[in-house]
Design a protein around this motif. Structure first.
Motif, mmCIF file in Angstrom:
data_model
loop_
_atom_site.group_PDB
_atom_site.id
_atom_site.type_symbol
_atom_site.label_atom_id
_atom_site.label_comp_id
_atom_site.label_asym_id
_atom_site.label_seq_id
_atom_site.Cartn_x
_atom_site.Cartn_y
_atom_site.Cartn_z
ATOM 1 N N ILE A 1 0.839 -1.202 0.000
ATOM 2 C CA ILE A 1 0.000 0.000 0.000
ATOM 3 C C ILE A 1 0.871 1.249 0.000
ATOM 4 O O ILE A 1 0.642 2.185 -0.762
ATOM 5 N N GLU A 2 1.903 1.258 0.834
ATOM 6 C CA GLU A 2 2.803 2.410 0.896
ATOM 7 C C GLU A 2 3.503 2.632 -0.440
ATOM 8 O O GLU A 2 3.631 3.769 -0.907
ATOM 9 N N GLN A 3 3.942 1.563 -1.070
ATOM 10 C CA GLN A 3 4.599 1.683 -2.375
ATOM 11 C C GLN A 3 3.621 2.172 -3.445
ATOM 12 O O GLN A 3 3.990 2.976 -4.314
ATOM 13 N N ALA A 4 2.392 1.704 -3.393
ATOM 14 C CA ALA A 4 1.374 2.153 -4.351
ATOM 15 C C ALA A 4 1.123 3.648 -4.199
ATOM 16 O O ALA A 4 1.005 4.373 -5.196
ATOM 17 N N LEU A 5 1.059 4.126 -2.971
ATOM 18 C CA LEU A 5 0.871 5.562 -2.737
ATOM 19 C C LEU A 5 2.053 6.364 -3.273
ATOM 20 O O LEU A 5 1.875 7.448 -3.835
ATOM 21 N N LYS A 6 3.245 5.831 -3.130
ATOM 22 C CA LYS A 6 4.430 6.526 -3.641
ATOM 23 C C LYS A 6 4.383 6.676 -5.156
ATOM 24 O O LYS A 6 4.868 7.666 -5.689
ATOM 25 N N THR A 7 3.784 5.697 -5.855
ATOM 26 C CA THR A 7 3.656 5.829 -7.307
ATOM 27 C C THR A 7 2.703 6.965 -7.671
ATOM 28 O O THR A 7 2.730 7.450 -8.798
ATOM 29 N N LYS A 8 1.912 7.409 -6.708
ATOM 30 C CA LYS A 8 0.995 8.537 -6.903
ATOM 31 C C LYS A 8 1.523 9.815 -6.261
ATOM 32 O O LYS A 8 0.780 10.757 -6.038
ATOM 33 N N ASN A 9 2.814 9.830 -5.908
ATOM 34 C CA ASN A 9 3.490 11.015 -5.370
ATOM 35 C C ASN A 9 3.071 11.352 -3.931
ATOM 36 O O ASN A 9 3.114 12.499 -3.523
ATOM 37 N N VAL A 10 2.673 10.359 -3.164
ATOM 38 C CA VAL A 10 2.234 10.575 -1.779
ATOM 39 C C VAL A 10 3.058 9.691 -0.853
ATOM 40 O O VAL A 10 3.297 8.520 -1.158
ATOM 41 N N GLU A 11 3.483 10.269 0.280
ATOM 42 C CA GLU A 11 4.236 9.484 1.249
ATOM 43 C C GLU A 11 3.778 9.796 2.672
ATOM 44 O O GLU A 11 3.241 10.867 2.942
ATOM 45 N N PHE A 12 3.996 8.839 3.544
ATOM 46 C CA PHE A 12 3.763 9.039 4.973
ATOM 47 C C PHE A 12 4.997 9.722 5.545
ATOM 48 O O PHE A 12 6.116 9.446 5.115
ATOM 49 N N THR A 13 4.797 10.589 6.525
ATOM 50 C CA THR A 13 5.927 11.201 7.219
ATOM 51 C C THR A 13 5.977 10.658 8.639
ATOM 52 O O THR A 13 4.946 10.326 9.223
ATOM 53 N N ARG A 14 7.146 10.564 9.167
ATOM 54 C CA ARG A 14 7.358 10.007 10.506
ATOM 55 C C ARG A 14 7.109 11.042 11.593
ATOM 56 O O ARG A 14 7.286 12.235 11.386
ATOM 57 N N GLU A 15 6.745 10.557 12.749
ATOM 58 C CA GLU A 15 6.633 11.405 13.926
ATOM 59 C C GLU A 15 8.035 11.804 14.375
ATOM 60 O O GLU A 15 8.979 11.036 14.263
#
Length: 158
Positions: free
Chosen positions: A119-133
């Protein structure tokens, strides 16, 4: 934050299905509606971040300490930035749609790290990433790079 579309409508005294029509791109976000949504989210501890350097806009918790080790609460916001439905994200990530739906509802017994990674990799293909606390602020989501104005859809989470 865990609100349903109807919950946001009730909270902000909006017409029935106005959040649905907004998310389906059948309704324009009026300045009044945008202000109400932003004000409510900020009151609940969400911070809207500006683009800085090469990274784009995003959202994050203002303060660290939210217990969300699998980023379940952030996934709807990430999907919103990526402009993906649960079904579209599931297909792109190669996971079952019911997994995404159950995960977002916090209705799961166990979590497959492999599925979360997809899921995280799929989001990255759409230019979106999670940021860490960090010690200063909470986790969030953002554009990996600052997209062209026509690529941005909405920076408001559900």
């Amino acid at each position: 934050m865990g609100y349903t579309q109807t919950g946001i409508e009730n909270l902000l005294e909006l017409k029935f299905r106005s959040v649905y029509t907004l998310e389906a791109r059948r309704y324009k976000l009026t300045p009044r509606f945008a202000y109400l949504l932003q004000e409510k989210y900020e009151a609940e501890g969400v911070e809207f971040t500006d683009a800085s350097g090469p990274v784009g806009q995003g959202i994050r918790w203002k303060l660290p300490g939210r217990k969300d080790p699998y980023r379940r609460a952030l996934l709807p916001a990430a999907r919103g930035l990526a402009n993906l439905s649960q079904a579209q994200l599931a297909k792109l990530a190669g996971v079952d749609k019911s997994f995404v739906a159950r995960f977002e509802r916090d209705d799961f017994d166990g979590v497959s790290q492999a599925k979360l990674d997809r899921i995280e990799q799929a989001l990255k293909t759409k230019n979106v990433e999670f940021t860490r606390e960090t010690a200063a602020f909470g986790a969030g989501v953002r554009w990996i790079k600052n997209p062209a104005p026509t690529e941005q859809h909405s920076k408001l989470p559900q």
